[in-house]
Design a protein around this motif. Sequence first.
Motif, PDB file in Angstrom:
ATOM      1  N   TYR A  21       8.662 -11.252  10.506  1.00  0.00           N
ATOM      2  CA  TYR A  21       7.342 -11.501   9.929  1.00  0.00           C
ATOM      3  C   TYR A  21       7.048 -10.491   8.834  1.00  0.00           C
ATOM      4  O   TYR A  21       7.378  -9.304   8.955  1.00  0.00           O
ATOM      5  CB  TYR A  21       6.253 -11.407  11.004  1.00  0.00           C
ATOM      6  N   ASP A  22       6.430 -10.955   7.759  1.00  0.00           N
ATOM      7  CA  ASP A  22       6.010 -10.077   6.675  1.00  0.00           C
ATOM      8  C   ASP A  22       4.614  -9.511   6.966  1.00  0.00           C
ATOM      9  O   ASP A  22       3.857 -10.055   7.764  1.00  0.00           O
ATOM     10  CB  ASP A  22       5.945 -10.850   5.347  1.00  0.00           C
ATOM     11  N   GLU A  23       4.305  -8.426   6.296  1.00  0.00           N
ATOM     12  CA  GLU A  23       2.960  -7.896   6.350  1.00  0.00           C
ATOM     13  C   GLU A  23       2.034  -8.831   5.571  1.00  0.00           C
ATOM     14  O   GLU A  23       2.388  -9.317   4.496  1.00  0.00           O
ATOM     15  CB  GLU A  23       2.895  -6.498   5.742  1.00  0.00           C
ATOM     16  N   ILE A  24       0.871  -9.104   6.144  1.00  0.00           N
ATOM     17  CA  ILE A  24      -0.143  -9.916   5.471  1.00  0.00           C
ATOM     18  C   ILE A  24      -1.148  -8.971   4.817  1.00  0.00           C
ATOM     19  O   ILE A  24      -1.780  -8.156   5.498  1.00  0.00           O
ATOM     20  CB  ILE A  24      -0.866 -10.841   6.474  1.00  0.00           C
ATOM     21  N   VAL A  25      -1.265  -9.064   3.506  1.00  0.00           N
ATOM     22  CA  VAL A  25      -2.170  -8.181   2.770  1.00  0.00           C
ATOM     23  C   VAL A  25      -3.527  -8.856   2.618  1.00  0.00           C
ATOM     24  O   VAL A  25      -3.616  -9.984   2.102  1.00  0.00           O
ATOM     25  CB  VAL A  25      -1.607  -7.824   1.380  1.00  0.00           C
ATOM     26  N   ILE A  26      -4.561  -8.187   3.092  1.00  0.00           N
ATOM     27  CA  ILE A  26      -5.916  -8.725   3.002  1.00  0.00           C
ATOM     28  C   ILE A  26      -6.892  -7.564   3.038  1.00  0.00           C
ATOM     29  O   ILE A  26      -6.715  -6.601   3.807  1.00  0.00           O
ATOM     30  CB  ILE A  26      -6.187  -9.735   4.149  1.00  0.00           C
ATOM     31  N   SER A  27      -7.896  -7.604   2.204  1.00  0.00           N
ATOM     32  CA  SER A  27      -8.877  -6.508   2.138  1.00  0.00           C
ATOM     33  C   SER A  27      -9.949  -6.689   3.207  1.00  0.00           C
ATOM     34  O   SER A  27     -10.083  -7.764   3.817  1.00  0.00           O
ATOM     35  CB  SER A  27      -9.525  -6.480   0.760  1.00  0.00           C
ATOM     36  N   GLU A  28     -10.731  -5.640   3.407  1.00  0.00           N
ATOM     37  CA  GLU A  28     -11.798  -5.699   4.406  1.00  0.00           C
ATOM     38  C   GLU A  28     -12.873  -6.719   4.017  1.00  0.00           C
ATOM     39  O   GLU A  28     -13.421  -7.411   4.885  1.00  0.00           O
ATOM     40  CB  GLU A  28     -12.419  -4.312   4.576  1.00  0.00           C
ATOM     41  N   SER A  29     -13.169  -6.815   2.731  1.00  0.00           N
ATOM     42  CA  SER A  29     -14.175  -7.794   2.296  1.00  0.00           C
ATOM     43  C   SER A  29     -13.669  -9.217   2.516  1.00  0.00           C
ATOM     44  O   SER A  29     -14.434 -10.112   2.899  1.00  0.00           O
ATOM     45  CB  SER A  29     -14.522  -7.576   0.822  1.00  0.00           C
ATOM     46  N   GLU A  30     -12.373  -9.427   2.271  1.00  0.00           N
ATOM     47  CA  GLU A  30     -11.785 -10.756   2.519  1.00  0.00           C
ATOM     48  C   GLU A  30     -11.758 -11.073   4.008  1.00  0.00           C
ATOM     49  O   GLU A  30     -11.937 -12.219   4.416  1.00  0.00           O
ATOM     50  CB  GLU A  30     -10.372 -10.804   1.926  1.00  0.00           C
ATOM     51  N   MET A  31     -11.538 -10.057   4.854  1.00  0.00           N
ATOM     52  CA  MET A  31     -11.592 -10.253   6.304  1.00  0.00           C
ATOM     53  C   MET A  31     -12.974 -10.744   6.721  1.00  0.00           C
ATOM     54  O   MET A  31     -13.110 -11.712   7.492  1.00  0.00           O
ATOM     55  CB  MET A  31     -11.270  -8.947   7.040  1.00  0.00           C
ATOM     56  N   LYS A  32     -13.981 -10.103   6.217  1.00  0.00           N
ATOM     57  CA  LYS A  32     -15.356 -10.464   6.574  1.00  0.00           C
ATOM     58  C   LYS A  32     -15.682 -11.873   6.106  1.00  0.00           C
ATOM     59  O   LYS A  32     -16.306 -12.658   6.830  1.00  0.00           O
ATOM     60  CB  LYS A  32     -16.320  -9.453   5.960  1.00  0.00           C
TER      61      LYS A  32
END
Length: 368
Positions: A21-32
């Motif tokens: 599995y690759d690392e999934i890049v996502i910011s905190e604002s995108e998480m919210k």
Amino acid sequence: MKKFALSAALFAQFCVQVLGYDEIVISESEMKTNGLYLVNADGKDLNSRGIPFNALIDFDDKTSITQSSNFETIVVNVYKREGEQVRKGDLICDISSNELNTLFFDFTNTRERLKIAAENEAKDRMLYKKGVISRREYQLSYLTMNELQLKYNETFAKLDLLGVSREFMESSKQGQYGFPIVAKASGILSVAPRQSGQKINAFTPYVRISLKNSDLLGRIRLPVHYSHAIEKGDAIYNEKGKEIGYIDAISVVIDKNTNTIMATAKIIAKDFKVGEMIEVYIGGDTPQDSMLIPSSSVLRMGNEYVVFVRSANGFIPKKVEVLEERDNSFAIKNGVLQTSSQLASGSIIILQGMMNGLGANEAGGHAH
């Protein structure tokens, strides 16, 4: 800072090579924006009530009187119904069958023969004491009387177990609608015939009277693979998390038809009805070498279970082995997660889409 970034990059590379599995890049604002939040893997955020089961509410057999038949019979009239309060001697129903007619004839015939045999035994005992007859002649009379007494007791016990009215048995008259069945104790009629024409199977309790203030119990079928987790004394809870009883006994016999064992719970709550099926939760022990994580953090992908562990730039997907499913949680095998780890929770399906290259643009993130 560069050292930390290098370590995160090496860890992500390791996940790709070893776990696939690759690392999934996502910011905190995108998480919210996508309904994602973090929970701790140490289980402190859990609000699990335990393992869910169905329980059938019943009266406690230890405080009940049952009446059953040694043979098949038919209900011909009903006077009292389930749930009614009865007093000892109250008429409940009438029953009839060829076997019952034969048994009653045998009972009355034996009773009359016993009267004659008892008179002969008393007469021969007097003659033996006076020396008129021998001891052997008296013994024959005595044995004949005792054989009839045993047969009388046997037939009487069968009729009494059925609950046939003793007054009826003494009168030796056939009932208008069959054989009258009366209550053998005072209490609540928790089991009773429901309609005329109903068949009563042999050796099946068809009348049960639960004594006043009888306790309730819950009958719970436990799958065999859960039996290690449930023990006598474990608390049981309702859907609101309120304790309503405890496990009182666990059978050691497996029902091969359902591959389950029967557990009996004492119900201390008073707001249930006999015959009601309720959902209960049992705390119990978690499997050995396991840890609990929220079920909202676990994603099933085919035959695998995956969690998303917080990384420097987003999340690293990790496979976990689920040992047991509980209320709002999964017990997974130790060794995959650290208790200090943080897991994605909530709408984690969006992370699966990002793993597959779907929804990355909309979410503003991407998968390597």
